[in-house]
Design a protein around this motif. Structure first.
Motif, PDB file in Angstrom:
ATOM      1  N   ILE A  81      -7.361   1.404   0.240  1.00 57.42           N
ATOM      2  CA  ILE A  81      -6.057   1.618  -0.378  1.00 57.42           C
ATOM      3  C   ILE A  81      -6.182   2.739  -1.396  1.00 57.42           C
ATOM      4  CG2 ILE A  81      -4.318   0.575  -1.863  1.00 57.42           C
ATOM      5  CD1 ILE A  81      -5.025  -2.122  -0.576  1.00 57.42           C
ATOM      6  N   PRO A  82      -5.331   3.760  -1.267  1.00 60.40           N
ATOM      7  CA  PRO A  82      -5.445   4.859  -2.228  1.00 60.40           C
ATOM      8  C   PRO A  82      -5.040   4.414  -3.631  1.00 60.40           C
ATOM      9  CG  PRO A  82      -3.526   5.166  -0.815  1.00 60.40           C
ATOM     10  CD  PRO A  82      -4.256   3.962  -0.302  1.00 60.40           C
ATOM     11  N   ILE A  83      -5.470   5.160  -4.619  1.00 61.45           N
ATOM     12  CA  ILE A  83      -5.088   4.997  -6.019  1.00 61.45           C
ATOM     13  C   ILE A  83      -5.659   3.723  -6.663  1.00 61.45           C
ATOM     14  CG2 ILE A  83      -3.101   4.622  -7.598  1.00 61.45           C
ATOM     15  CD1 ILE A  83      -1.627   6.530  -5.453  1.00 61.45           C
ATOM     16  N   ALA A  84      -5.534   2.565  -5.973  1.00 61.91           N
ATOM     17  CA  ALA A  84      -5.889   1.301  -6.625  1.00 61.91           C
ATOM     18  C   ALA A  84      -7.376   1.229  -6.972  1.00 61.91           C
ATOM     19  CB  ALA A  84      -5.510   0.121  -5.733  1.00 61.91           C
ATOM     20  N   SER A 103       2.615   7.904  -7.622  1.00 63.94           N
ATOM     21  CA  SER A 103       1.583   6.871  -7.533  1.00 63.94           C
ATOM     22  C   SER A 103       1.818   5.930  -6.349  1.00 63.94           C
ATOM     23  CB  SER A 103       1.484   6.086  -8.845  1.00 63.94           C
ATOM     24  OG  SER A 103       2.596   5.248  -8.976  1.00 63.94           O
ATOM     25  N   THR A 104       2.670   6.333  -5.390  1.00 63.95           N
ATOM     26  CA  THR A 104       2.795   5.518  -4.187  1.00 63.95           C
ATOM     27  C   THR A 104       1.688   5.870  -3.199  1.00 63.95           C
ATOM     28  OG1 THR A 104       4.229   7.104  -3.070  1.00 63.95           O
ATOM     29  CG2 THR A 104       5.323   5.350  -4.309  1.00 63.95           C
ATOM     30  N   GLY A 105       1.399   4.949  -2.321  1.00 57.29           N
ATOM     31  CA  GLY A 105       0.422   5.204  -1.279  1.00 57.29           C
ATOM     32  C   GLY A 105       0.950   6.241  -0.290  1.00 57.29           C
ATOM     33  N   LEU A 106       2.291   6.218  -0.060  1.00 57.92           N
ATOM     34  CA  LEU A 106       2.920   7.171   0.838  1.00 57.92           C
ATOM     35  C   LEU A 106       2.561   8.589   0.431  1.00 57.92           C
ATOM     36  CD1 LEU A 106       4.895   6.553   3.153  1.00 57.92           C
ATOM     37  CD2 LEU A 106       6.750   7.210   1.634  1.00 57.92           C
ATOM     38  N   SER A 119     -13.020  13.789   0.426  1.00 64.23           N
ATOM     39  CA  SER A 119     -12.395  14.916   1.117  1.00 64.23           C
ATOM     40  C   SER A 119     -10.933  14.586   1.420  1.00 64.23           C
ATOM     41  CB  SER A 119     -13.141  15.209   2.420  1.00 64.23           C
ATOM     42  OG  SER A 119     -12.866  14.176   3.351  1.00 64.23           O
ATOM     43  N   PHE A 157      -1.082   9.384   0.952  1.00 66.38           N
ATOM     44  CA  PHE A 157      -1.430   9.684   2.341  1.00 66.38           C
ATOM     45  C   PHE A 157      -0.900  11.049   2.758  1.00 66.38           C
ATOM     46  CE2 PHE A 157      -1.645   4.914   3.039  1.00 66.38           C
ATOM     47  CZ  PHE A 157      -3.015   4.906   3.181  1.00 66.38           C
ATOM     48  N   VAL A 206       0.841  -1.194   0.000  1.00 69.18           N
ATOM     49  CA  VAL A 206       0.000   0.000   0.000  1.00 69.18           C
ATOM     50  C   VAL A 206       0.877   1.245   0.000  1.00 69.18           C
ATOM     51  CG1 VAL A 206      -1.604   1.346   1.405  1.00 69.18           C
ATOM     52  CG2 VAL A 206      -1.962  -1.104   1.117  1.00 69.18           C
ATOM     53  N   LEU A 207       1.921   1.204   0.832  1.00 66.44           N
ATOM     54  CA  LEU A 207       2.764   2.394   0.946  1.00 66.44           C
ATOM     55  C   LEU A 207       3.566   2.640  -0.332  1.00 66.44           C
ATOM     56  CD1 LEU A 207       4.070   2.094   4.606  1.00 66.44           C
ATOM     57  CD2 LEU A 207       2.326   3.651   3.691  1.00 66.44           C
ATOM     58  N   PHE A 247     -10.143  -3.194   4.256  1.00 69.98           N
ATOM     59  CA  PHE A 247      -8.736  -2.813   4.121  1.00 69.98           C
ATOM     60  C   PHE A 247      -8.422  -2.504   2.652  1.00 69.98           C
ATOM     61  CE2 PHE A 247      -4.272  -4.513   3.624  1.00 69.98           C
ATOM     62  CZ  PHE A 247      -3.643  -3.418   4.193  1.00 69.98           C
ATOM     63  N   PHE A 256      -9.332  14.819   4.138  1.00 76.27           N
ATOM     64  CA  PHE A 256      -9.191  14.030   5.369  1.00 76.27           C
ATOM     65  C   PHE A 256      -9.432  12.550   5.096  1.00 76.27           C
ATOM     66  CE2 PHE A 256     -11.270  11.779   8.829  1.00 76.27           C
ATOM     67  CZ  PHE A 256     -10.206  11.741   9.720  1.00 76.27           C
ATOM     68  N   ASN A 257     -10.505  12.278   4.347  1.00 77.93           N
ATOM     69  CA  ASN A 257     -10.816  10.877   4.073  1.00 77.93           C
ATOM     70  C   ASN A 257      -9.778  10.226   3.162  1.00 77.93           C
ATOM     71  OD1 ASN A 257     -12.976  10.317   5.688  1.00 77.93           O
ATOM     72  ND2 ASN A 257     -14.471  11.134   4.234  1.00 77.93           N
ATOM     73  N   MET A 259      -8.223   1.617   8.203  1.00 76.84           N
ATOM     74  CA  MET A 259      -7.356   0.441   8.214  1.00 76.84           C
ATOM     75  C   MET A 259      -7.152  -0.055   9.640  1.00 76.84           C
ATOM     76  SD  MET A 259      -4.519   1.119   5.256  1.00 76.84           S
ATOM     77  CE  MET A 259      -5.017   1.180   3.523  1.00 76.84           C
ATOM     78  N   ILE A 292      -7.445   5.545   9.664  1.00 79.08           N
ATOM     79  CA  ILE A 292      -8.352   5.141  10.748  1.00 79.08           C
ATOM     80  C   ILE A 292      -9.106   3.881  10.344  1.00 79.08           C
ATOM     81  CG2 ILE A 292     -10.470   5.780  11.973  1.00 79.08           C
ATOM     82  CD1 ILE A 292      -9.478   8.688  11.900  1.00 79.08           C
TER      83      ILE A 292
END
Ligand code: NA
Ligand code: NA
Ligand code: NA
Lengths: 433, 82, 433, 433, 82, 82
Positions: D112-115, D47-50, D68, D53, C279-280, D108, D70-71, D80, D78
């Motif tokens: 995950i962002p992006i995916a 394009s990393t999750g890091l 948003s 976030f 994920v990271l 979970f 925050f989300n 996760m 939160i």
């Protein structure tokens, strides 16, 4: 544990606090119209089945079509009674319960007023569109059948395949019969496509019947499937009188030579050989024959047991449940209670009788030209209805001579009948393409 | 144009039965030829041992090895006790 | 029983009588045009495969694209011959039969003229759109793989994961090779996307290859999948010469310390840890890694045996059948018999060779910097091809020293290779997003 | 073997040669824009999750809605953490692991962002649309539940069904509670539909809750399902204090007569009887009750073991995996981290408490009017949560009198509670149709 | 129009609980009637033999006949050795 | 614009291999750390009894309890006969 939950709540509170600004109060109930308690009970009563049966409404739409008031009330009750009768036959009499129970339950669900379970958004309708309209379910069943079938007896004595061919007379003779009914009765009117779909009942093969009917006459599917499975279950009653009427006592006592052993290689090559012939002569039959051949090839190859066992167990069971329920969805009164259904029931019986006769007579003809005599009792097994018809041949043979075991000899035409019907199905699909 | 259903369906009967028979006769012919070729060039070996094997493999497929082991142990301890 | 049926017919007669007025006779056969018997036989002949092979038509559309006359006749026959060759390899030589049999059968079906089984309305086409275009099937397979895989050996000696990383050189090196072929040969022309899809063959992982190819180069999917599974089956032939060429006798005799025991908690946490890293660093790899991790997590959690057993049995088996047949549908001649296929077959071999070399060389490099020596023979297992490649490492090790069991040590890089390939797949998908 | 492969290559070369003229070189990489190595690394970092976030973007679209900032960052973290907490509860504490593990894993993945795994093209989204939006998955689960449930204890003492009715007070009372929260708190605003979907948590039945929520309040589905399963797992903690508070020591010691034996015929007829009542009174409940009755009917008929065993094993397991993951997809932060979730969690607890109280009080009322005394401890089992709630009744009974086995007596209201909730679900669906 | 949520939901409570009870009371009534009819006209036969059978059939369903045979053989050989 | 395929693919090679290694090196690091933490704070208990249990539970999962019972009985009767 309590601590954990408290913490969870805390985290949530935090989260919700942080984004609480999103929660702008608005009127979310605009669609909803307030009703008094008596109005609520009133509209609840209006949505009961009791009310739907007692006061059917003109122009009511169900499953996407307008349903007559009779079919909304009495029709549905008659259909439910028919489904209950099918339950009785399946459970108490052992009529093909694996398919008749799901079909009849599907039929029962399809006749529930208001719920529209067989409609495009009901779960029976969804299953139907997913697997029957696309042809997927019958083909998956056929894969499982292939993975369960041993073509050894046919390979040991290939010429018995001709009996399985002659039994297809049941299919084509019935088409003529259906045309006859349409031409000469005032109230039954089958198109040629529908006649062909009805004829396929004579194939005595559930998946083939459903595959063809879903393509040529989807509205008759319910009646055709029920007729096919019911008559398959009735094979021990329908066939013996015909078999005895067409044979002499001497013929019924013919002993056949023991079948030779078949090598593994022959069994592996068989599905491929059939496929090659099918590709060359009748590509329109290849979906059906291909599914059957795939299942059988995976089984006989012996190197993919995981897959063949899945095909003949969990996969075929899951698909049987879905297929039965989907087919049952066509037992909705507005589709089943039409004069055509009566014709289908009569013609289905004719189809089985003609197929049986075709097989038996073919055996007698073959005996005229060959020195290796064939017991004509195995001819009736050519209609398929695996393995019931082969067992009937065996039983009739043992009645004449208790030591004459015909079972394995009858399995040859029996499995050939499956291929024969699939070929016949290909011809019909090809004609109407 | 009005279609004579019976005439049409009789044509289907002729077409259908002859095609089904053509298919099956050809199949019978090919299968018999194939069988002769196989018998001549790839005669099947005796497979008695393999079938004996098979029943064991069937057991193990069901994950019943523990049971088999238990039986074996019970038989063995019985024999030793003789 | 007869009484029952008579009653049923009676009820039906009643029903049909009541609504007989609905049955207005009309001409339902408008679409149908009457034909003479000879015309019928003629049009049946025209729809035989024989005719399709002998007289291909210009402009014929199959599976939604125009097919050249060569691909309608000789091309299809060549493809069928190739499918039969795959059957032979799968059954007689034991080449990955669980996937090659369904793929080759699917390929055989896809090359049948007229039937259009791989077209959007044929059952192979339907399965393809349902599960391969959406990516669902390879992910479900990966869940089952996760539920079957024990990551214990990797956890016991995590640094062997680096070998599974180096083996991914097979993927990226092959992309360079594909670019090279496109740049310098006259008849092969891969786009970068296609080059990437071909490179993934080097991952030696069926589901990963199919997942990536279905996204980056769907038309090459058949050739890529066949190449991937064929070379996975050929691992015992491809790898040993490379392994021996790159190692000395002393290196091949290195004994590794026994693996420590891994606690249940470590095994449970492993899939989560990998997911968090993924994920990271690389969310684009999370569908693949996530499916694998889910299967493994359910298994290791030990509290949902029902689910993990289903994932590694009925679910993976059913999906394998569907996936194999669907992938086979891309073996239709018009898609497979293109110059690019030859390139894919050559490049696939290159990919496996480079991956093997990468793993072995990495082991030698690691030995330069660490006092815990690694036997370089386990490096080749980094290409995945679980568990075949690990067995090859073991066998080669035992050739030098029969008491040197490398199997468990090789399982570490072996399973790390699965993760490595999934990460590489994520990178490629991310580049072309 | 090598020869074979060479031949294969040869055949291919021939084929490719014959149609090489098709391979016209063209620029296939038009979409692709060349980047330098550092640009590549840069866009990979983006394009990393890091990065996702750390630097959430305004107006980012995920799963089809704007999320948003925050989300996109803290919210997802939160969520996760909540999913990890659910893993802990499922594995270490045994909280309904069969469903909470897939749900939490789905949650979970959905965060995950992006995916965009829960989006319409991600595999969770595809599963959701395939089975939850259509209502198919919960109904298939219900079939399996039907095939696993023995209604014998209810048939032996039908009047205990009333306890299962009274426990539905949990559902309707909670709707009032939800309306109260909406009316009187500033930050929670449920529509009536949403209130109804929340109330159904009190049914203590997973599939029913999911079926209703997916129809009335799909956005709240994640929170509702998690609450339903969590509180079902917490039944042994929630119920005993309420049960003890509402009963006297004497009442808790009531011994009930032994249950009579139930004949096979009664068991076969039971699902049909319930269905007929349901058709007459509440067709809107027939999809749910019908699925349950189908599974039970197939089981009790005893003639289709293949099908009932499939329904209670591979089919229910496969669907459980898919359903859990799909439901989890609604745990995406933008859907879960809203003030409403807090309300759902509080109201869910209220629902279980009220249902428990309803059942116990009903038992006390029944004892006023009947000479066959009922131990009020079995009233709490009317909330369903099969078979956990019945076990709680048994355990509490044995605390007072170790020889007083209430388990079988509690199974009656327990299974009646399933039917009661399905009926309540039908009423709610009927109101909002 | 502003809707009074509480009033509406109380109406649902009344509607819902009374319908649920109506359904279940009717069900109880029908089930008891049905049970009486069945007991009178279709009394269940003794099924002891069938249950004994059942446990065997359950074994055979799992394809464990070979195991059963092995056990039987082991028991038999044991008895013979006495 | 004509793209130099080889140059691009070499860039992918650099990007890909370094990312794969970065991922795996980080994974190795985290796994070793994690393992140390687990060994220190959650040392695994001896699980001999649990494994013994396990094999039995595996049997019972297959519904073979009857078989187990039969074996047990056969062993017991054997022991008694000694
Ligand atoms: Na047939
Ligand atoms: Na790999
Ligand atoms: Na309930």
């Amino acid at each position: 544990m309590k601590k954990m939950i408290l913490q969870l709540l805390l985290v949530l509170s935090l989260g919700t606090y942080l984004c609480a600004s999103d929660g702008i109060k608005e009127n979310k109930n605009q669609e909803y119209k307030s009703k008094s308690v008596s109005e609520l009970f009133g509209s609840l009563y209006e949505s009961t089945g009791l009310n739907a049966f007692l006061s059917p409404k003109e122009g009511e739409v169900s499953h996407g079509v307008v349903v007559s008031t009779f079919n909304q009330s009495g029709g549905r009750l008659i259909m439910m009674a028919i489904c209950f009768a099918l339950f009785y036959l399946a459970i108490a009499k052992g009529f093909e319960p694996l398919l008749l129970i799901p079909i009849a339950f599907g039929g029962f669900l399809a006749n529930i007023p208001i719920a529209d379970i067989a409609g495009p958004e009901g779960f029976l309708g969804i299953l139907f569109n997913m697997g029957v309209s696309t042809g997927l379910f019958p083909l998956l069943i056929f894969m499982g059948v292939g993975a369960m079938t041993d073509f050894g007896p046919l390979l040991a004595n290939p010429k018995t395949a001709l009996l399985g061919g002659a039994a297809q007379f049941g299919i084509f003779g019935t088409i003529v019969g259906a045309a006859f009914l349409s031409q000469y009765t005032g109230f039954i009117d089958f198109s040629l496509k529908e006649a062909a779909a009805i004829g396929i009942i004579g194939g005595a093969d559930g998946p083939t019947s459903i595959f063809v009917a879903s393509r040529l006459a989807p509205d008759l599917l319910g009646a055709i499937a029920v007729a096919a499975y019911s008559y398959m279950a009735l094979v021990p009653i329908i066939q013996p009188p015909i078999m005895r009427a067409l044979t002499t006592k001497e013929e019924r006592q013919i002993k056949m030579e023991q079948l030779r052993e078949v090598s593994k290689l022959e069994k592996i090559l068989f599905p491929i050989t059939v496929m090659v012939l099918c590709v060359l002569l009748l590509p329109d039959a290849t979906p059906l024959v291909g599914a059957l051949a795939f299942g059988n090839f995976v089984k006989e190859s012996g190197v993919a047991k995981r897959l063949s066992e899945t095909m003949e167990n969990s996969l075929i069971n899951i698909v049987t449940i879905f297929l039965g329920l989907s087919v049952g969805s066509k037992l909705a009164s507005e589709k089943f209670l039409v004069p055509e259904t009566l014709g289908i029931i009569v013609l289905g019986l004719v189809a089985f009788a003609m197929g049986t006769a075709g097989g038996v007579i073919m055996a007698k003809i073959m005996n005229k030209f060959s020195k290796h005599k064939v017991n004509p009792l195995i001819g009736s097994a050519g209609v398929s209805a695996v393995p019931m018809a082969a067992r009937v041949s065996n039983k009739e043979g043992m009645k004449e001579n208790p030591s004459n075991m015909l079972l394995m000899h009858a399995m040859g035409p029996n499995v050939a009948g499956v291929i024969g019907s699939a070929v016949a199905a290909g011809i019909l699909l090809s004609i109407f393409k | 144009m009005e279609i004579n259903l019976i005439a049409e369906s009789v044509k289907f009967l002729i077409l259908g039965m002859s095609t089904v028979f053509m298919f099956l006769v050809l199949m019978v012919f090919v299968l018999e030829l194939q069988s002769k070729i196989i018998m001549k060039f790839f005669p099947p070996k005796k497979e008695e041992d393999s079938t004996a094997c098979n029943s064991t493999s069937e057991l193990s497929r069901n994950g019943n090895l523990a049971v088999v082991a238990a039986i074996a142990a019970s038989l063995k301890s019985y024999k030793q006790s003789k």
